[in-house]
Each structure stands twice: as structure tokens, then as C-alpha cells.
Design an enzyme around this catalytic site. Structure first.
Site, PDB file in Angstrom:
ATOM      1  N   ASN A 112      46.709  42.360  46.530  1.00  0.00           N
ATOM      2  CA  ASN A 112      46.677  42.372  45.133  1.00  0.00           C
ATOM      3  C   ASN A 112      45.428  42.995  44.573  1.00  0.00           C
ATOM      4  OD1 ASN A 112      47.081  42.160  42.242  1.00  0.00           O
ATOM      5  ND2 ASN A 112      47.304  39.999  42.263  1.00  0.00           N
TER       6      ASN A 112
ATOM      7  N   LYS B  83      44.710  43.976  41.647  1.00  0.00           N
ATOM      8  CA  LYS B  83      44.533  43.735  40.265  1.00  0.00           C
ATOM      9  C   LYS B  83      43.790  44.909  39.745  1.00  0.00           C
ATOM     10  CE  LYS B  83      44.074  38.830  41.522  1.00  0.00           C
ATOM     11  NZ  LYS B  83      43.613  37.357  41.143  1.00  0.00           N
TER      12      LYS B  83
ATOM     13  N   HIS C  85      53.042  36.740  38.397  1.00  0.00           N
ATOM     14  CA  HIS C  85      51.596  36.304  38.798  1.00  0.00           C
ATOM     15  C   HIS C  85      51.269  35.449  37.605  1.00  0.00           C
ATOM     16  CE1 HIS C  85      47.261  36.266  39.459  1.00  0.00           C
ATOM     17  NE2 HIS C  85      47.850  36.822  40.813  1.00  0.00           N
TER      18      HIS C  85
ATOM     19  N   GLU D  23      48.272  35.436  36.281  1.00  0.00           N
ATOM     20  CA  GLU D  23      47.466  36.157  35.162  1.00  0.00           C
ATOM     21  C   GLU D  23      48.675  36.788  34.070  1.00  0.00           C
ATOM     22  OE1 GLU D  23      45.188  38.403  37.809  1.00  0.00           O
ATOM     23  OE2 GLU D  23      44.259  36.669  38.527  1.00  0.00           O
TER      24      GLU D  23
ATOM     25  N   GLU E 130      50.818  29.968  44.610  1.00  0.00           N
ATOM     26  CA  GLU E 130      49.390  30.516  44.100  1.00  0.00           C
ATOM     27  C   GLU E 130      49.105  29.286  43.168  1.00  0.00           C
ATOM     28  OE1 GLU E 130      48.202  34.530  44.763  1.00  0.00           O
ATOM     29  OE2 GLU E 130      49.082  34.437  42.941  1.00  0.00           O
TER      30      GLU E 130
ATOM     31  N   GLY F 244      41.015  33.208  42.394  1.00  0.00           N
ATOM     32  CA  GLY F 244      39.761  33.768  42.021  1.00  0.00           C
ATOM     33  C   GLY F 244      38.512  32.966  41.683  1.00  0.00           C
TER      34      GLY F 244
ATOM     35  N   SER G  36      42.157  32.248  46.447  1.00  0.00           N
ATOM     36  CA  SER G  36      40.992  32.425  47.344  1.00  0.00           C
ATOM     37  C   SER G  36      41.174  32.436  48.808  1.00  0.00           C
ATOM     38  CB  SER G  36      39.955  31.193  46.898  1.00  0.00           C
ATOM     39  OG  SER G  36      39.979  31.412  45.558  1.00  0.00           O
TER      40      SER G  36
HETATM   41  P1  PGA Z   1      42.300  35.593  44.900  1.00  0.00           P
HETATM   42  O1  PGA Z   1      43.609  36.119  43.983  1.00  0.00           O
HETATM   43  O2  PGA Z   1      42.599  35.679  46.459  1.00  0.00           O
HETATM   44  O3  PGA Z   1      41.096  36.643  44.158  1.00  0.00           O
HETATM   45  O4  PGA Z   1      42.167  34.099  44.520  1.00  0.00           O
HETATM   46  C1  PGA Z   1      44.910  35.765  44.499  1.00  0.00           C
HETATM   47  C2  PGA Z   1      45.918  36.390  43.625  1.00  0.00           C
HETATM   48  O5  PGA Z   1      45.657  36.223  42.412  1.00  0.00           O
HETATM   49  O6  PGA Z   1      47.022  36.985  43.751  1.00  0.00           O
END
Ligand code: PGA
Length: 251
Positions: free
Chosen positions: A10, A12, A94, A96, A166, A172, A212
Site C-alpha cells: 500500500n 499510500k 483502511h 486512514e 490492521e 506507521g 509496521s
Molecule cells: P505500515 O502501514 O506498514 O506503514 O504500518 C500499513 C498500512 O497502513 O496498510
């Protein structure tokens, strides 16, 4: 039942066209066998990435879609448009999107079914915040997010879907769920799938862990009996790191 692992990158809102092209080409050239590799670049670079992975088994997905069919929805992108530019998958829900863009579980479900109607495979993302975990509400929160979709789905529709767990506190942040924490929630999700749609379907679906995931923790996370790969954010922006994570899913 054996499930082909899936590792999704992803990206982003990161990168530029030249980076998208070279990152996708490097991944396509070295993606290991035995794992399905999915790239979800920013919408404007879908075509670029589609060209870069064309001759490989790497598949393409989007990070979001609109829940409506084509029409007067300024700034939005429809499921049919994603299919038209060679997407096979799309992320829905997601964290976000849920938090920064106020997407409710009902809207996430609308997007999920719109994707299916257009022939896209939705990756439904669910997860609890740190406060929700600390209050002992993890399963309750996940159940509510799942039920918004499960309550409207048939087993037949679920066949082409993926669920990503998640934990919001791990996205993140560099804080990863322990393999035991991740496996416990995955087992819970699979048991909810079994009670809603039957054990054979529950056993056949891929459940991804995200939050992460890095090259050095991927193998221990993916060792969980109900963890069938990962949804990778930050670590998907470096080809060697992402390929190492893909490799860890093949073990
Ligand atoms: P990250 O993001 O691996 O940077 O923690 C995962 C995600 O948001 O899908």
C-alpha cells in the site's frame, strides 16, 4: 486447506511517476513464486504500474474507490474505471479512510459491494485503536466492522474477498502486534467467517496482517496459522525490503 499467501504493498500518497515505474519494475522482475504479490499505488500512477508489471504475475490494486456507479461525483473514481486500468483488487475501509475521511462502516460496506459488482476483489481492512484494545474491546470493534459487511453478504460473494487485520496503533508507528496478538485476532476473524458463511469458506479466505510489517518481523508474523500474508505500507516503498517480505510469506 492450503491458501496461496498474498502480500500487498500500500504505497499510500507517496512517490512520483518515475519512482512508481522503477519500484514496480524491480518488484516485478524479482517477485518470488508461491506468493501473490499485489501493488496498490496512488490512482494517478495505476497505468504506469500496470505497464511495469504487465509481463509478470504481480497484480494491481487501488487504495480506494467510490461507492457509486459512474456519474456526477466530482473527484471520485469508480470501480469500473479501476477495472478499466487493469486493477484486480481494491482496499476498502483502511483505517486512514475511516478516521481521516470519516468513512463509516456502512459506507465501507457500500464500497465493498460496489467493488464486487464490478468484478474487483475487495480487501476489507479492520482494526482497533489502542484505546479500544486497552479497554478490552478489540473483538467487539472488529465484530462491528465485519458485521457491516457480513450482514449483507452471501457466501458466494465472499469467495473473492480478502480481510486485512490492521491494528490502528501499529500502522506507521513502528509498533507491531506481537505474532501472538495478531494470530489471536486472525483466529477470531476466521471463526466469525465460519459462523457466518461456513467452515469451508472460512478456511479458503486469505487473512492479511498489516501494521509496521518489516523485513525483520514478517516471517514471525506470517508463521501464525491464520495469517496468510501482509498489507505493507512504509516497507513497501523499497523494492528490496518489500521483496524480502514477499519471500517471508512463501516459507
Ligand atoms: P505500515 O502501514 O506498514 O506503514 O504500518 C500499513 C498500512 O497502513 O496498510
Amino acid at each position: 486447506m492450503s491458501r496461496t499467501p498474498l502480500v500487498a504493498g500500500n504505497w499510500k500518497m507517496n512517490g512520483r511517476r518515475s519512482m512508481a515505474a522503477s519500484l514496480a519494475a524491480e518488484i516485478a522482475a524479482a517477485a518470488p513464486a508461491g506468493v501473490e504479490v499485489l501493488l496498490c499505488p496512488p490512482l494517478v500512477y495505476l497505468d504506469t504500474v500496470a505497464s511495469a508489471v504487465q509481463a509478470s504475475d504481480v497484480v494491481l490494486g487501488a487504495q480506494n474507490l467510490d461507492e457509486h456507479e459512474d456519474g456526477a461525483f466530482t473527484g471520485e473514481v469508480s470501480a469500473e474505471m479501476l477495472v478499466d486500468v487493469a486493477c484486480r483488487y481494491v482496499l476498502v475501509g483502511h483505517s486512514e479512510r475511516r478516521t481521516l475521511f470519516a468513512e463509516s462502516s456502512a459506507r465501507v460496506a457500500d464500497k465493498f459491494f460496489r467493488a464486487l459488482d464490478a468484478g474487483l476483489r475487495p480487501v476489507l481492512c479492520v482494526g482497533e485503536t489502542l484505546a479500544e484494545r486497552e479497554a478490552g474491546n478489540t473483538e467487539q470493534v472488529i465484530n462491528a466492522q465485519l458485521d457491516a459487511v457480513f450482514g449483507r453478504a452471501t457466501a458466494e460473494q465472499m469467495v473473492d474477498t480478502v480481510i486485512a487485520y490492521e491494528p490502528v496503533w501499529a500502522i506507521g508507528t513502528g509498533m507491531t502486534a506481537s505474532p501472538e496478538q495478531a494470530q489471536a485476532v486472525h483466529a477470531h476473524i476466521r471463526s466469525r467467517l465460519a459462523s457466518s458463511f461456513g467452515a469451508p469458506l472460512a478456511q479458503s479466505l486469505r487473512l492479511l496482517y498489516g501494521g509496521s510489517v518489516k523485513a525483520d518481523n514478517a516471517a514471525s508474523l506470517f508463521a501464525g496459522a491464520d495469517i496468510d500474508g501482509g498489507l505493507v505500507g512504509g516497507a513497501s516503498l523499497d523494492a528490496a525490503t518489500f521483496l524480502a517480505i514477499c519471500q517471508a510469506a512463501t516459507a
